[in-house]
Design an enzyme around this catalytic site. Sequence first.
Site, short mmCIF file in Angstrom:
data_model
loop_
_atom_site.label_atom_id
_atom_site.label_comp_id
_atom_site.label_asym_id
_atom_site.label_seq_id
_atom_site.Cartn_x
_atom_site.Cartn_y
_atom_site.Cartn_z
N SER A 248 0.84 -1.19 0.00
CA SER A 248 0.00 0.00 0.00
C SER A 248 0.89 1.25 0.00
O SER A 248 1.68 1.42 -0.92
CB SER A 248 -0.96 -0.05 1.18
OG SER A 248 -1.97 0.92 1.05
N ASP A 474 -9.00 -4.54 -6.01
CA ASP A 474 -8.48 -3.75 -4.89
C ASP A 474 -9.26 -2.45 -4.75
O ASP A 474 -9.29 -1.64 -5.69
CB ASP A 474 -7.00 -3.45 -5.12
CG ASP A 474 -6.31 -2.88 -3.88
OD1 ASP A 474 -6.92 -2.07 -3.17
OD2 ASP A 474 -5.14 -3.24 -3.66
N HIS A 504 -7.40 -5.76 -0.72
CA HIS A 504 -6.30 -4.80 -0.76
C HIS A 504 -5.00 -5.54 -0.53
O HIS A 504 -4.58 -5.77 0.60
CB HIS A 504 -6.52 -3.74 0.32
CG HIS A 504 -5.51 -2.64 0.32
ND1 HIS A 504 -5.13 -1.95 -0.81
CD2 HIS A 504 -4.79 -2.09 1.34
CE1 HIS A 504 -4.24 -1.03 -0.50
NE2 HIS A 504 -4.01 -1.11 0.80
#
Length: 535
Positions: A248, A474, A504
Amino acid sequence: MRGGGIRAVSLVATAVLVLGACSGGGDGDADRDGQPAGQTPNAPSPAGADEELPELPAEFTEQELAWEPCGAPTPLQGSGAAPAPGWECADLTVPLDYADPGNGETIDIAVIRARSAGGSGHLGSLVFNFGGPGGSGVATLPRTGDRYAALFEAYDLVSFDPRGVGESAGVVCRSDAEIDASAQEDHGPPRTPAEERAFLTDSREYADACRTRAGDLLPHISTENTARDLDLLRLALGDGRLNYFGISYGTKLGGVYAHLFPDNVGRMVLDAVVDPTRDVVERGLLQTEGFQRALDHYLADCAEQPDCPTGAGGQEGYDVINGLLEELRAEPLPTDTDRQLTRGLAFTALLSALYSEGSWPFLTDALRQALDEGRGDLMLAAAEQYNGRDSQGRYRNVGAANNAVNCGDFASRPATDTVHEHLDEFRAASPVFGETLAWSIMACAHWPVTGEQDQPEVAAPGARPILLLGTTGDPATPLVGAERMRDALGEGVGVLLTYDGEGHGAHSSGDDCVVEAVNAHLLAGSTPDDGTVCP
């Protein structure tokens, strides 16, 4: 509307993958510690890639870490039990200001590791950043270490609290009681001039509180400075090149590191990739589309289950969820605690549950409890876990750190006119999330520090191949971001593997194809072909 004014900072969602072969070429010039044979560790480039900076004093580049058994995570890190025996912790000293590293001002970066027993097959350290920005690596890595058991055979597993996070000079803007009060008064995005004024007032007061409590630190909280800390960590660990796994926000950090130190890039994986090419408004729209896509997938799945609280999905599902949010705007739901489920907390719970397909059954139960029983316990629990509130009402500093990093990075400052200009676009992107996420683009409106540009420099000519993982479903970092990061890193550097699935992050799905590709890249330097699709 019941309660106090609109709470600006609570509107920000912190703040947030055709069958193909999983095989490819390698980087056979690497020796056992992931660096070319005979290369000695390099000090961080005194000039970075674009800006001349003073050479770092030896006190930083030649320091040795004093490892000792780890204690329990602190409240700023997220609380919880101490790591199992075998984990050890240390502090890395770094300059507060890389533009003036000899001025005596330093901060300590909290670091954790577990040493591998890999013997002759030892490849050095593998450093993790789990995202946020604002997540504590010191607290997260021991909880997730089993996921990387195969990598632990060859690497010391290492993580850290980035500057401004947890126990690395963690930014704190409001007390726990003030954060609680703000969450209890969050009734949703402003819809009248009076609500807009309340929104702006709270935004200004929040920024003023951050300035008062952390003003000297805020100008130095940025992804670029964290990347420089990362290279000092590489040196202190004794690694000639940085082997790195970023997730991320950690992918943005990895891209910036590769840009600043392309010669020091070892074996690197970036999963759930942040788009480095878009401004604040464009990123907000992209994320709004991503969460709407994830919601559609959840609603379709729920519709196939008995007694689905959102009915047949589609517009019926939107109406059910929006109806609940509107009811909460006027009247929060009770819980077994002294806190109510407000509209803002329910919105956070929805976003939180869409991060992982594994959370969908919980979301169904939480919606059923709210809709059928008129209680908000499950949704409140999800929101407070996401917001970093522990069982004693203490908050980790993920919210303040998220603001500090993002606002320190971004140059643009959207105002209310910008929100009104794009509000219809956001609503079109998502009939459920659009309105709130449109207002969240103002998260930095009154922040005392401004970045130089919205788009980070990530071009890394000459760096080794970097494996990028993107997931088709995602919600927080849509697949297109990974495609753009690949192009921005430069030809021959970014290599994209797409996971056709939900959630995610691709590696955390446990998909065999993804895990095998990651292990081959990190353990053998065998990188899959660009364009590979899993499963």
